[in-house]
Design a protein around this motif. Structure first.
Motif, PDB file in Angstrom:
ATOM      1  N   THR A  77       9.952   8.534 -65.841  1.00  0.00           N
ATOM      2  CA  THR A  77       8.607   8.900 -66.302  1.00  0.00           C
ATOM      3  C   THR A  77       8.340   8.325 -67.683  1.00  0.00           C
ATOM      4  O   THR A  77       9.274   8.130 -68.469  1.00  0.00           O
ATOM      5  N   SER A 127       4.915   8.367 -70.766  1.00  0.00           N
ATOM      6  CA  SER A 127       3.516   8.553 -71.156  1.00  0.00           C
ATOM      7  C   SER A 127       3.116   7.389 -72.049  1.00  0.00           C
ATOM      8  O   SER A 127       3.931   6.892 -72.826  1.00  0.00           O
ATOM      9  N   ASP A 179      -3.430  12.626 -60.960  1.00  0.00           N
ATOM     10  CA  ASP A 179      -3.991  13.854 -61.520  1.00  0.00           C
ATOM     11  C   ASP A 179      -4.910  13.463 -62.668  1.00  0.00           C
ATOM     12  O   ASP A 179      -4.641  12.509 -63.388  1.00  0.00           O
ATOM     13  N   ASN A 212       0.044   8.954 -67.997  1.00  0.00           N
ATOM     14  CA  ASN A 212       1.465   9.099 -67.683  1.00  0.00           C
ATOM     15  C   ASN A 212       1.705   8.453 -66.332  1.00  0.00           C
ATOM     16  O   ASN A 212       0.931   8.666 -65.392  1.00  0.00           O
ATOM     17  N   ARG A 222      10.509   0.550 -77.258  1.00  0.00           N
ATOM     18  CA  ARG A 222      10.525   1.169 -78.584  1.00  0.00           C
ATOM     19  C   ARG A 222      11.899   1.012 -79.227  1.00  0.00           C
ATOM     20  O   ARG A 222      12.917   1.227 -78.584  1.00  0.00           O
ATOM     21  N   GLY A 235       9.097   9.997 -82.121  1.00  0.00           N
ATOM     22  CA  GLY A 235       8.563   9.344 -80.933  1.00  0.00           C
ATOM     23  C   GLY A 235       8.884   7.863 -80.842  1.00  0.00           C
ATOM     24  O   GLY A 235       8.382   7.177 -79.957  1.00  0.00           O
ATOM     25  N   SER A 242      -0.680  16.743 -65.179  1.00  0.00           N
ATOM     26  CA  SER A 242      -0.639  16.870 -66.638  1.00  0.00           C
ATOM     27  C   SER A 242      -1.165  18.254 -67.004  1.00  0.00           C
ATOM     28  O   SER A 242      -2.067  18.769 -66.343  1.00  0.00           O
ATOM     29  N   VAL A 254      -2.701  20.724 -70.060  1.00  0.00           N
ATOM     30  CA  VAL A 254      -3.368  20.677 -71.364  1.00  0.00           C
ATOM     31  C   VAL A 254      -3.848  22.076 -71.766  1.00  0.00           C
ATOM     32  O   VAL A 254      -4.715  22.219 -72.617  1.00  0.00           O
ATOM     33  N   SER A 274      10.369  15.489 -63.593  1.00  0.00           N
ATOM     34  CA  SER A 274      10.361  14.717 -64.834  1.00  0.00           C
ATOM     35  C   SER A 274       9.467  15.444 -65.825  1.00  0.00           C
ATOM     36  O   SER A 274       8.577  16.202 -65.426  1.00  0.00           O
ATOM     37  N   ALA A 275       9.703  15.206 -67.113  1.00  0.00           N
ATOM     38  CA  ALA A 275       8.881  15.853 -68.130  1.00  0.00           C
ATOM     39  C   ALA A 275       8.488  14.828 -69.180  1.00  0.00           C
ATOM     40  O   ALA A 275       9.344  14.257 -69.852  1.00  0.00           O
ATOM     41  N   GLY A 276       7.186  14.576 -69.300  1.00  0.00           N
ATOM     42  CA  GLY A 276       6.682  13.645 -70.313  1.00  0.00           C
ATOM     43  C   GLY A 276       5.896  14.424 -71.351  1.00  0.00           C
ATOM     44  O   GLY A 276       4.920  15.092 -71.020  1.00  0.00           O
ATOM     45  N   PHE A 277       6.334  14.349 -72.614  1.00  0.00           N
ATOM     46  CA  PHE A 277       5.687  15.108 -73.689  1.00  0.00           C
ATOM     47  C   PHE A 277       4.864  14.183 -74.574  1.00  0.00           C
ATOM     48  O   PHE A 277       5.320  13.100 -74.927  1.00  0.00           O
ATOM     49  N   ILE A 278       3.659  14.626 -74.921  1.00  0.00           N
ATOM     50  CA  ILE A 278       2.909  13.980 -76.001  1.00  0.00           C
ATOM     51  C   ILE A 278       2.757  15.041 -77.089  1.00  0.00           C
ATOM     52  O   ILE A 278       2.189  16.111 -76.853  1.00  0.00           O
ATOM     53  N   GLY A 281      12.914  12.214 -68.699  1.00  0.00           N
ATOM     54  CA  GLY A 281      11.829  12.622 -69.587  1.00  0.00           C
ATOM     55  C   GLY A 281      11.401  11.525 -70.525  1.00  0.00           C
ATOM     56  O   GLY A 281      11.964  10.432 -70.529  1.00  0.00           O
ATOM     57  N   ASP A 282      10.397  11.844 -71.313  1.00  0.00           N
ATOM     58  CA  ASP A 282       9.845  10.876 -72.262  1.00  0.00           C
ATOM     59  C   ASP A 282       9.114  11.654 -73.343  1.00  0.00           C
ATOM     60  O   ASP A 282       8.506  12.688 -73.076  1.00  0.00           O
ATOM     61  N   THR A 283       9.192  11.162 -74.572  1.00  0.00           N
ATOM     62  CA  THR A 283       8.493  11.811 -75.681  1.00  0.00           C
ATOM     63  C   THR A 283       7.702  10.790 -76.477  1.00  0.00           C
ATOM     64  O   THR A 283       8.247   9.781 -76.901  1.00  0.00           O
ATOM     65  N   LYS A 284       6.425  11.053 -76.643  1.00  0.00           N
ATOM     66  CA  LYS A 284       5.607  10.250 -77.539  1.00  0.00           C
ATOM     67  C   LYS A 284       5.059  11.174 -78.622  1.00  0.00           C
ATOM     68  O   LYS A 284       4.774  12.349 -78.347  1.00  0.00           O
ATOM     69  N   VAL A 292       1.959  11.395 -81.538  1.00  0.00           N
ATOM     70  CA  VAL A 292       0.730  10.789 -82.069  1.00  0.00           C
ATOM     71  C   VAL A 292       0.402  11.449 -83.413  1.00  0.00           C
ATOM     72  O   VAL A 292       0.902  12.539 -83.725  1.00  0.00           O
ATOM     73  N   PHE A 349       0.815  18.114 -75.142  1.00  0.00           N
ATOM     74  CA  PHE A 349       0.522  18.044 -73.715  1.00  0.00           C
ATOM     75  C   PHE A 349       1.849  17.789 -72.988  1.00  0.00           C
ATOM     76  O   PHE A 349       2.745  17.175 -73.547  1.00  0.00           O
ATOM     77  N   ASN A 384       3.300  16.361 -69.136  1.00  0.00           N
ATOM     78  CA  ASN A 384       3.138  15.917 -67.752  1.00  0.00           C
ATOM     79  C   ASN A 384       4.449  16.193 -67.022  1.00  0.00           C
ATOM     80  O   ASN A 384       5.526  15.923 -67.553  1.00  0.00           O
TER      81      ASN A 384
END
Lengths: 331, 331
Positions: free
Chosen positions: A50, A52, A124, A139, A218, B10, B52, B54, B88-92, B123-126, B128, B137, B139
């Motif tokens: 995954t 984003s 979604d 994502n 990254r 991130g 996702s 929110v 999976s878990a994607g974090f913003i 997983g993934d982490t961004k 901002v 958020f 996903n």
């Protein structure tokens, strides 16, 4: 479909269905079922990943948020030795977003997916109030089938192995940054954003004992290489004069005070292969246009001292992982 | 881990790895490989879904963003007849976010995943800039294995089939909205947010000819039922006096001018089963604490006129899908 995104479009009612039909399905094609999940046939080992994507600007030389979102997930599957097959797409949209912008991004996702042979099978959409985000985030998660009889892991690297890179580095980071910041620097700059599944597949066919592949996004090439030595508890010698960097990218880095070794790529990968498969690996990679500048840049060593760069004058510079921010919102 | 989220977290460098180790892996457990994708063994038909999240506020009576993010994806798999397995878990994340808040959310994800028997495998982490989003958020995408020899689809519903709901409706939407808006209404309000995989599995064991299951999240019960009749090109009669709604939820809806039929649930599902399996289906659903209020609320008919609500005094009210916004950022 014309107009602007309304909160309505994220509420799961008829407005949402209109958006799905007139933007998403128009480009991505009708799924077999339009239910809560896609149903897929798989067998054996699969890869699941995954990512984003929050890149700004949405459109940059060589790519856009949509192309990048498909590319990033396809490449994460490809470097694990999987054939990328299915992608999900989760959108978070800002109220007021011009629907034609969304349409362009989704069209670009569809084109990239088609090129890479993957299908967007589930999605979604959420909408947040104007000002809650800027424009949109995407994502993507992906599923790939592992067909090769191999087990790729950074841990498998052994002293004597060759370290290869599939092309020139730093182009994505520099292209996005110059576009965003409005710097005018002479030379042409274009992101290297591209999917790698054909290149990685050829490599695995030709060098079946490949230890690992990684895409230096990254953190750039330097961070990826440090992670490999750290996982495999080995060292690495890196030849500075062999690392392929386009002259304008080098010049832009010099001007901006950036080290190209830490600048993100979105269409390159690093492979570690046994010494006796180096030649066939490079031949396979170079047979693709996207891999024509593939080159051996270093070697795994048996000391435990991480990555050491051998400079042109024979000096040794230890390379460390990126700690913090060099490029926010580059992917 | 104390402190606040920095852009550094991130960027894919050592700060990111520290966050992964000290927050994500602490709660979610060490994956077998920490590479670009998770490697999983699957066979046959799988379900794949994405969502996702929110929701605001991050914490509400009966749940939080983390619990909701796992629950939503688990339930999308469960209602497709799949055994949810991998997430999976994607974090913003917003720069400046208190890491203890993230820690609480991730702990809640881990607890919910454990209860549902699923594992967060990638997983993934961004990050901002401060102000680019509010707080965070998430996903989640999910993969489930389809073991039952069935093919569930809203298209399969036939005249005479029973329409069942697994419990009282509208509790998630009302609980989140009251918490967010600070309305003080007498009565206790709690989201119904819960995973449904055990309940759906029992149903499929006991009623193998089940036509379809759907979870009435955004758009509420009404929109879900309209979608079912629309996909199956049937009609539906719905008995208003049989639809289970807790008295305080009904009172809150009256006070706020909301129709509970359109208020989102996050721990309920609708099932359409053949008439002759209705009794065994309800018995199976009621055998679970989370399904104790399961009830038949209507029936599929052979006219093509969508959903018609039969009121207590014998009137008929046509039910349409939600068009637009009733509840922004409720999930």
């Amino acid at each position: 479909m014309k107009g602007n995104i309304l909160l309505d479009h994220g509420e799961g009612g008829t407005a949402t269905f209109q958006l799905i039909k007139e933007v998403f399905l128009k480009h991505l094609g009708e799924p077999e079922v339009l239910e809560d999940a896609a149903i897929l046939n798989m067998k054996g080992k699969i890869a699941f990943t995954t990512d984003s994507f929050v890149v700004r600007p949405l459109f940059f030389p060589g790519g856009d948020l949509g192309k990048l979102a498909v590319t990033g997930t396809v490449n994460d599957l490809a470097v694990m030795g999987a054939k990328p097959l299915y992608i999900s797409a989760g959108f978070i949209l800002e109220e007021g977003l011009d629907i034609s912008v969304l349409d362009d991004i989704v069209a670009s996702m569809a084109e990239t997916a088609h090129t890479a042979g993957v299908k967007v099978v589930t999605g979604d959409t959420k909408v947040v109030r104007k000002g809650d985000i800027d424009l949109m985030f995407v994502n993507t998660s992906g599923i790939g089938q592992i067909n090769h009889e191999i087990s790729l892991s950074s841990k498998s690297c052994k002293p004597g192995d060759s370290v290869l890179v599939s092309g020139t580095i730093g182009e994505h980071g520099i292209a996005v940054m110059l576009e965003r910041e409005g710097f005018e620097i002479q030379g042409s700059f274009k992101s290297d954003c591209q999917t790698l599944e054909k290149l990685t597949d050829s490599l695995l066919e030709s060098a079946p004992d490949t230890r690992c592949m990684r895409d230096p996004t990254r953190g750039g090439l330097a961070t990826t290489l440090v992670e490999i030595t750290s996982a495999s508890k080995t060292g690495m010698i890196l030849y500075n004069d062999r690392i392929p960097i386009r002259a304008p990218v080098k010049a832009a880095c010099d001007l901006l005070g950036l080290d190209p070794l830490y600048v993100p790529c979105e269409g390159r990968f690093v492979a570690v292969v046994p010494a006796d498969e180096t030649e066939s690996a490079l031949k396979a990679m170079k047979s693709h246009k996207d891999g024509q500048f593939s080159v051996k840049i270093g070697q795994i060593t048996n000391d435990h001292k991480g990555v050491n760069l051998i400079t042109e004058i024979g000096g040794i510079r230890p390379i460390v992982a990126l700690h913090g921010v060099q490029f926010p919102r580059i992917c």
